[in-house]
Design a protein around this motif. Structure first.
Motif, PDB file in Angstrom:
ATOM      1  N   GLU A  88      74.873   1.533 -11.447  1.00 34.47           N
ATOM      2  CA  GLU A  88      75.159   1.535 -12.872  1.00 34.47           C
ATOM      3  C   GLU A  88      75.678   0.194 -13.377  1.00 34.47           C
ATOM      4  N   SER A  89      76.337  -0.572 -12.516  1.00 36.46           N
ATOM      5  CA  SER A  89      76.946  -1.835 -12.951  1.00 36.46           C
ATOM      6  C   SER A  89      76.086  -3.052 -12.628  1.00 36.46           C
ATOM      7  N   LEU A  90      74.846  -2.860 -12.186  1.00 33.69           N
ATOM      8  CA  LEU A  90      73.996  -3.980 -11.777  1.00 33.69           C
ATOM      9  C   LEU A  90      73.720  -4.910 -12.957  1.00 33.69           C
ATOM     10  N   GLN A  91      74.027  -6.204 -12.755  1.00 28.14           N
ATOM     11  CA  GLN A  91      73.837  -7.205 -13.803  1.00 28.14           C
ATOM     12  C   GLN A  91      72.802  -8.271 -13.414  1.00 28.14           C
ATOM     13  N   LYS A  92      72.648  -8.499 -12.092  1.00 26.63           N
ATOM     14  CA  LYS A  92      71.729  -9.561 -11.656  1.00 26.63           C
ATOM     15  C   LYS A  92      70.969  -9.073 -10.433  1.00 26.63           C
ATOM     16  N   LEU A  93      69.646  -9.213 -10.468  1.00 28.15           N
ATOM     17  CA  LEU A  93      68.776  -8.810  -9.363  1.00 28.15           C
ATOM     18  C   LEU A  93      67.852  -9.965  -9.029  1.00 28.15           C
ATOM     19  N   ASP A  94      67.888 -10.396  -7.763  1.00 22.45           N
ATOM     20  CA  ASP A  94      67.090 -11.532  -7.306  1.00 22.45           C
ATOM     21  C   ASP A  94      66.076 -11.038  -6.282  1.00 22.45           C
ATOM     22  N   LEU A  95      64.778 -11.068  -6.646  1.00 22.67           N
ATOM     23  CA  LEU A  95      63.674 -10.682  -5.766  1.00 22.67           C
ATOM     24  C   LEU A  95      62.712 -11.851  -5.563  1.00 22.67           C
ATOM     25  N   THR A  96      63.236 -13.051  -5.466  1.00 24.81           N
ATOM     26  CA  THR A  96      62.406 -14.245  -5.330  1.00 24.81           C
ATOM     27  C   THR A  96      61.642 -14.212  -4.003  1.00 24.81           C
ATOM     28  N   VAL A  97      60.363 -14.622  -4.058  1.00 27.88           N
ATOM     29  CA  VAL A  97      59.488 -14.735  -2.886  1.00 27.88           C
ATOM     30  C   VAL A  97      59.492 -13.431  -2.091  1.00 27.88           C
ATOM     31  N   ASN A  98      59.054 -12.361  -2.718  1.00 29.52           N
ATOM     32  CA  ASN A  98      58.772 -11.102  -2.045  1.00 29.52           C
ATOM     33  C   ASN A  98      57.288 -10.790  -2.244  1.00 29.52           C
ATOM     34  N   PHE A  99      56.904  -9.542  -2.123  1.00 30.40           N
ATOM     35  CA  PHE A  99      55.496  -9.157  -2.247  1.00 30.40           C
ATOM     36  C   PHE A  99      55.330  -8.037  -3.278  1.00 30.40           C
ATOM     37  N   VAL A 100      56.053  -8.148  -4.366  1.00 31.52           N
ATOM     38  CA  VAL A 100      55.976  -7.150  -5.434  1.00 31.52           C
ATOM     39  C   VAL A 100      54.638  -7.327  -6.150  1.00 31.52           C
ATOM     40  N   GLY A 101      53.740  -6.354  -5.945  1.00 29.04           N
ATOM     41  CA  GLY A 101      52.445  -6.376  -6.616  1.00 29.04           C
ATOM     42  C   GLY A 101      52.299  -5.293  -7.660  1.00 29.04           C
ATOM     43  N   ARG A 102      53.128  -4.283  -7.580  1.00 28.49           N
ATOM     44  CA  ARG A 102      53.119  -3.205  -8.570  1.00 28.49           C
ATOM     45  C   ARG A 102      54.074  -3.590  -9.715  1.00 28.49           C
ATOM     46  N   LEU A 103      53.552  -4.306 -10.646  1.00 29.79           N
ATOM     47  CA  LEU A 103      54.394  -4.770 -11.746  1.00 29.79           C
ATOM     48  C   LEU A 103      54.917  -3.614 -12.584  1.00 29.79           C
ATOM     49  N   SER A 104      54.199  -2.510 -12.598  1.00 30.24           N
ATOM     50  CA  SER A 104      54.651  -1.359 -13.384  1.00 30.24           C
ATOM     51  C   SER A 104      55.954  -0.780 -12.857  1.00 30.24           C
ATOM     52  N   SER A 105      56.311  -1.072 -11.575  1.00 27.64           N
ATOM     53  CA  SER A 105      57.571  -0.565 -11.018  1.00 27.64           C
ATOM     54  C   SER A 105      58.786  -1.220 -11.658  1.00 27.64           C
ATOM     55  N   VAL A 106      58.578  -2.287 -12.448  1.00 30.59           N
ATOM     56  CA  VAL A 106      59.696  -2.926 -13.147  1.00 30.59           C
ATOM     57  C   VAL A 106      60.336  -1.958 -14.138  1.00 30.59           C
ATOM     58  N   GLU A 107      59.544  -1.043 -14.657  1.00 35.18           N
ATOM     59  CA  GLU A 107      60.061  -0.117 -15.659  1.00 35.18           C
ATOM     60  C   GLU A 107      61.152   0.806 -15.105  1.00 35.18           C
ATOM     61  N   SER A 108      61.263   0.881 -13.743  1.00 37.38           N
ATOM     62  CA  SER A 108      62.340   1.713 -13.168  1.00 37.38           C
ATOM     63  C   SER A 108      63.713   1.111 -13.429  1.00 37.38           C
ATOM     64  N   LEU A 109      63.762  -0.148 -13.871  1.00 36.84           N
ATOM     65  CA  LEU A 109      65.040  -0.800 -14.156  1.00 36.84           C
ATOM     66  C   LEU A 109      65.544  -0.523 -15.575  1.00 36.84           C
ATOM     67  N   ARG A 110      64.840   0.289 -16.333  1.00 35.19           N
ATOM     68  CA  ARG A 110      65.292   0.620 -17.686  1.00 35.19           C
ATOM     69  C   ARG A 110      66.661   1.307 -17.672  1.00 35.19           C
ATOM     70  N   HIS A 111      66.926   2.063 -16.617  1.00 34.42           N
ATOM     71  CA  HIS A 111      68.186   2.805 -16.539  1.00 34.42           C
ATOM     72  C   HIS A 111      69.373   1.897 -16.244  1.00 34.42           C
ATOM     73  N   ASN A 112      69.130   0.685 -15.749  1.00 33.86           N
ATOM     74  CA  ASN A 112      70.215  -0.271 -15.481  1.00 33.86           C
ATOM     75  C   ASN A 112      70.505  -1.023 -16.783  1.00 33.86           C
ATOM     76  N   ILE A 113      71.317  -0.410 -17.619  1.00 31.87           N
ATOM     77  CA  ILE A 113      71.514  -0.933 -18.970  1.00 31.87           C
ATOM     78  C   ILE A 113      72.321  -2.231 -18.981  1.00 31.87           C
TER      79      ILE A 113
END
Length: 475
Positions: A88-113
């Protein structure tokens, strides 16, 4: 595979006195970790979590970290953004140089206000057309994307074209997933081929595997193979170097499988190098040879001085032991003909110039220099054999038999006896209270009878006068 253990977390919590229940920050980077586990149960107070440069394929077991503000998962094998809704308190997320190909999965971060910063640089999804527009529109709470601040006008334009951007992203995702399935199949075949190659690289005594000992090979083929082996002998070092060159210079796609393969290859090389450096156990050092000869040994390489004190009849060994070494690490053993000192398991042994008394020896340690001083009294004077000078036998002929007398024969048969030094006796010897005086008799005196003793002559009217004795004089 490296696991997250309690010992690992405690070692990383030195700044918190190794307490993990109240830990607010922990760094587990570069540990070759392949799975996130236990952190949500052991460290519920975490605010900052560093997990970069590992081999983590999924985001999991972090949903209970309600106070987590910064999560760093850069340089891992993550392909989908998931399981972060509970942070609930997440403010910064660093996923540099990974293999994220499902860009639509970004929408799961909507709940991290409270999410303000997101880094996706180096992921396959950043190559999609409309990538930034889609992320900005899908996450209205973001203030910065990939280190670039999101302006109000950019956010308005992204919101207006969100449906079109979502459609294009979905098409590109399908194409990426198809390619990804092919890459996984190729990696599986390559791994199977590597296993077969490893089996073929394990030769027997002549460079080939023998699965059937009863399988006979024609003599012509044997001679041909032996001739080829003699003409072109294989050098294991050259083969290994060639395989190493091929591994690093063969082009391959950048996938989680290739990254994992490179890591395992480096790990095998490191283990092989460590195994080669393993020291073989040393054979026990010979201190005394089989024939009983004592050797001089100086394993600790210490300076020493071996002297003889003639006044005190002792032998002195001055060994320059390290000044700050504890005396409990030193063991001294003095024997009749040698002295042995063990210093932290290293042996110093020296042969003495004379026999000493081990029971009377002393060992002293200097408090200023640390030197070890061994004082060893000589064994001389305790028990010694006195060599009597043989005297010429007296010729006493028997008038009847013409040979030696019985007394002379008895004296000649008496064995030599050990004499004890009178100065070393502790008890009073009653045998020598009255010294014996042995008269030296020559052959002439032994044959002559003693003259009669002088008598005092008295006459009337005269006093008695003692006449001088003339014993032993000749007329």
């Amino acid at each position: 595979m490296v696991y997250i253990t309690e010992d690992l977390i405690r070692r990383r919590a030195e700044h918190n006195e190794c307490e993990i229940f109240s830990l607010e920050e922990v760094s587990l980077h570069q540990q070759a970790i392949e799975r996130i586990e236990h952190l949500d149960r052991w460290c519920k107070e975490l605010r900052i979590l560093y997990l970069q440069n590992n081999l983590i394929p999924r985001i999991e077991n972090v949903g209970r970290l309600k106070k987590l503000e910064y999560l760093n998962l850069a340089l891992n094998n993550i392909e989908v953004i998931e399981n972060l809704e509970g942070c609930e308190s997440l403010q910064k997320l660093d996923l540099t140089v990974n293999f994220v190909g499902r860009l639509s999965s970004v929408e799961s971060l909507r709940h991290n206000i409270h999410l303000r910063e997101l880094f996706l640089v180096g992921n396959p999804c950043t190559q999609f057309e409309g990538y930034r527009q889609f992320v900005v529109a899908a996450l209205p709470q973001l203030k910065s994307l990939d280190g670039t601040e999101i302006s109000r006008s950019e956010r308005i334009r992204a919101s207006q074209g969100l449906e079109e951007a979502r459609r294009r992203v979905a098409e590109q995702e399908q194409e990426y997933l198809r390619r990804r399935a092919e890459e996984k199949e190729e990696a599986r075949r390559k791994e199977a081929g590597v296993e077969e190659e490893k089996k073929e690289r394990k030769p027997g005594f002549d460079g080939r595997w023998y699965t059937d000992i009863n399988n006979t090979v024609p003599e012509s083929e044997k001679n041909k193979e032996n001739q080829e082996l003699n003409e072109n002998p294989k050098n294991p070092e050259e083969d290994e170097e060639q395989r190493e060159h091929e591994f690093w210079h063969t082009p391959c796609s950048f996938t989680p499988e290739s990254r994992l393969e490179a890591h395992r290859h480096l790990e095998e090389k490191r283990r092989a190098k460590e195994k080669g450096k393993e020291k073989k156990p040393k054979a026990p050092r010979t201190l005394i040879t089989a024939d009983g000869r004592v050797l001089n040994i100086n394993e600790p390489k210490l300076d020493f001085c071996l002297t003889e004190d003639e006044e005190n009849n002792t032998i002195i060994l001055d060994l320059e032991v390290y000044r700050h070494m504890d005396t409990s690490l030193i063991d001294v053993d003095v024997q009749l003909s040698y002295a042995r000192v063990s210093i932290k398991g290293k042996i110093f042994q020296v042969v003495l110039p004379a026999e000493v008394k081990p029971d009377s020896s002393t060992a002293q340690r200097s408090q200023t220099t640390g030197h070890l001083l061994l004082t060893m009294p000589r064994a001389e004077g305790e028990i010694k054999v006195t060599k009597t000078v043989p005297r010429p036998p007296r010729v006493r002929q028997n008038r009847r038999s013409g040979g030696l007398s019985e007394d002379d024969q008895r004296k000649n048969n008496v064995p030599e006896r050990l004499e004890v030094d009178p100065s070393k006796r502790t008890a009073v010897d009653l045998a020598n209270i009255v010294p014996r005086q042995i008269a030296k008799e020559g052959p002439m005196e032994a044959s002559r009878p003693d003259p009669p003793a002088a008598e005092d002559h008295f006459s009337e009217g005269h006093t008695a006068e003692h006449l001088p004795s003339r014993r032993g004089s000749h007329p």
